[in-house]
Scaffold this active site. Sequence first.
Site, PDB file in Angstrom:
ATOM      1  N   GLU A  63       0.827  -1.207   0.000  1.00 54.19           N
ATOM      2  CA  GLU A  63       0.000   0.000   0.000  1.00 54.19           C
ATOM      3  C   GLU A  63       0.860   1.255   0.000  1.00 54.19           C
ATOM      4  O   GLU A  63       0.651   2.187  -0.778  1.00 54.19           O
ATOM      5  CB  GLU A  63      -0.926   0.009   1.212  1.00 54.19           C
ATOM      6  CG  GLU A  63      -1.723   1.291   1.382  1.00 54.19           C
ATOM      7  CD  GLU A  63      -2.193   1.515   2.798  1.00 54.19           C
ATOM      8  OE1 GLU A  63      -1.536   2.277   3.535  1.00 54.19           O
ATOM      9  OE2 GLU A  63      -3.221   0.924   3.175  1.00 54.19           O
ATOM     10  N   ASP A 124      -6.004  -3.594  -2.598  1.00 51.43           N
ATOM     11  CA  ASP A 124      -6.077  -2.132  -2.641  1.00 51.43           C
ATOM     12  C   ASP A 124      -4.776  -1.551  -3.175  1.00 51.43           C
ATOM     13  O   ASP A 124      -4.768  -0.627  -3.987  1.00 51.43           O
ATOM     14  CB  ASP A 124      -6.427  -1.550  -1.277  1.00 51.43           C
ATOM     15  CG  ASP A 124      -5.395  -1.846  -0.199  1.00 51.43           C
ATOM     16  OD1 ASP A 124      -4.726  -2.895  -0.282  1.00 51.43           O
ATOM     17  OD2 ASP A 124      -5.266  -1.028   0.729  1.00 51.43           O
TER      18      ASP A 124
END
Length: 388
Positions: A63, A124
């Site tokens: 991330e 993500d």
Amino acid sequence: MPASICPSVRRGVLLFVMLMLPLTSFAKPCQDWPLWQTFSSRLIQSDGRVLADESEQRYSTSEGQAYALFFSLVADDRDTFDRIRVWTRDNLAAGDFAARLPAWQWGKRADGSWGVVDQNSASDADVWLAYTLLEAGRLWNEPRYTAQGKLMLTNIRIHEIRDLNGAGEMLMPAPLGFDLEAGGARLNPSYLPLQLFRAFSRVEPSGPWNRIINNSLKFLKSSSTNGFVADWVAYVPSKGYSSDPVSGWKGSHDAIRVYMWWGMLYAKDPVAMRLKKAISGMNRLIPKRAIIPPLNVDINSAEISGVSPLGFSAALLPYFSAMGNKEALRLQHERLLANQEKAEMAANPRYYDQVLSLFGLGWIEHRFSFSSQGQLVVPWKQSCSAEI
């Protein structure tokens, strides 16, 4: 201030709210981004590794690498972009984005060695990495980046998209570890920045991305209660969407991104209006019940608790702007300004607060936006004074 100066400067005072930056930092208003420069100098190593954790393990995450890669593109900082890209590829993706999706966690292992701690990927991060590589290829006219982005997109489609019975094709949080009974799964609403899927549908017109947008919209509308979003949601075919078995109906650090992604959608995107009521809780909450966003929301009862970090206020700037809530927008600005004397934030910047600030303040200052087709719009590809 002279009218000829870029609009970002007229709003530039917000940038040094978080990091005590002097006015002289804006000598090149349409190129310099002091918040990014501070983030990159303090949280990105010379080899391109992003420090996303303050513990002894000094973890880096996919991330953190993905967000930093995106911000370096927004900043037109190609040197930092390449350092982040190469470190991510070599250390998290076995040296080849075609070989595997990036491992989500890297740092100090239990035996004292350094390397991948958890091989599972995080979707993500993967969608932001793929998107940024694709957009870098387009904006910088670099076919290598486009090719790497397409390889990542293929791996996401193969490993992280699943057809859930009754819910349709959905983006799973990871290839492994989030299954529930009867073919269900744990899902994370904040893993669904719908503008990115719009861009993916242009790259892969025959891919699942438009279906995922529609299914994600149904998911967000069905799982949001009282206008609030949960960090995690359970889906079981026989029961539909329900409280997550691990985190319950709490909305906090993950959910705050959902409001932010929505606020940054192209204003006339059909999803924007269709989702507006489902996530209107924060808009009703502030300023009627609270001045600043709470740390936690029980979305089932709408009870709030805790004081959120400054990053939450920065993250909600696009949301309140899109909602037209000028009073809530003003209150978040004032909160950020009131904390500019907290020098410890400059000395010890928190990774997640800084990420939310780069997104929220960067968008509100017109440093980037997303087109109707999900493509990244940046002022360095236009005239300095362009309103984007």
